[in-house]
Motif scaffolding. Structure first.
Motif, mmCIF file in Angstrom:
data_model
loop_
_atom_site.group_PDB
_atom_site.id
_atom_site.type_symbol
_atom_site.label_atom_id
_atom_site.label_comp_id
_atom_site.label_asym_id
_atom_site.label_seq_id
_atom_site.Cartn_x
_atom_site.Cartn_y
_atom_site.Cartn_z
ATOM 1 N N SER A 80 0.826 -1.176 0.032
ATOM 2 C CA SER A 80 -0.104 0.045 0.133
ATOM 3 C C SER A 80 0.779 1.091 -0.021
ATOM 4 O O SER A 80 0.296 2.201 -0.724
ATOM 5 C CB SER A 80 -0.962 0.148 1.122
ATOM 6 N N ALA A 81 1.751 1.035 0.734
ATOM 7 C CA ALA A 81 3.003 2.642 0.849
ATOM 8 C C ALA A 81 3.775 2.415 -0.583
ATOM 9 O O ALA A 81 3.652 3.447 -0.882
ATOM 10 C CB ALA A 81 3.795 2.327 2.108
ATOM 11 N N ALA A 82 3.842 1.308 -0.964
ATOM 12 C CA ALA A 82 4.566 1.340 -2.597
ATOM 13 C C ALA A 82 3.793 1.923 -3.284
ATOM 14 O O ALA A 82 4.291 2.733 -4.119
ATOM 15 C CB ALA A 82 5.190 0.117 -2.608
ATOM 16 N N TYR A 83 2.516 1.525 -3.393
ATOM 17 C CA TYR A 83 1.648 2.111 -4.215
ATOM 18 C C TYR A 83 1.754 3.370 -4.476
ATOM 19 O O TYR A 83 1.425 4.276 -5.405
ATOM 20 C CB TYR A 83 0.424 1.480 -4.168
ATOM 21 N N SER A 84 1.802 4.164 -3.355
ATOM 22 C CA SER A 84 1.608 5.547 -3.257
ATOM 23 C C SER A 84 2.854 6.237 -4.196
ATOM 24 O O SER A 84 2.698 7.541 -4.179
ATOM 25 C CB SER A 84 1.670 6.035 -1.766
#
Length: 108
Positions: free
Chosen positions: A21-25
């Motif tokens: 989820s953090a990487a997606y940002s």
């Protein structure tokens, strides 16, 4: 240059922690508009065992794009011998500058 390196390091920190989820940002706004988080998460093998990265080189393509060379350190788990091997490989990523911020350009 420094802000790009910091973004690359934070992107990889999220991937190493498997915080997708953090990487997606960190993915480009265009990618996030077209692909939901579930599609992004599906690109990754849960068996990935990345350990750390080092930014090796940066090649700017004009003012709004760059190719970032990365030395990636990871562990390969050999299922036949049941041994772990520390390995390193070199990869290149494309990053784009949009509205003053660097974003990872996902390759489909």
């Amino acid at each position: 240059f420094r802000s790009l390196e910091q973004r690359v390091a934070a992107w990889w920190d999220a991937l190493i922690r498997q915080d997708f989820s953090a990487a997606y940002s960190f993915t480009s706004p265009g990618y996030r508009k077209s692909y939901p988080l579930t599609a992004f998460k599906g690109k990754f093998d849960k068996k990935s065992d990345w350990r750390r990265i080092e930014v090796a080189d940066v090649n700017f393509k004009g003012d709004d794009a760059a190719t970032v060379g990365i030395n990636m350190h990871f562990v390969y788990h050999d299922p036949q011998n049941r041994q772990d091997f520390g390995m390193r490989t070199y990869i290149q990523e494309t990053w784009v500058l949009v509205d003053g911020q660097w974003w990872y350009l996902v390759k489909n």
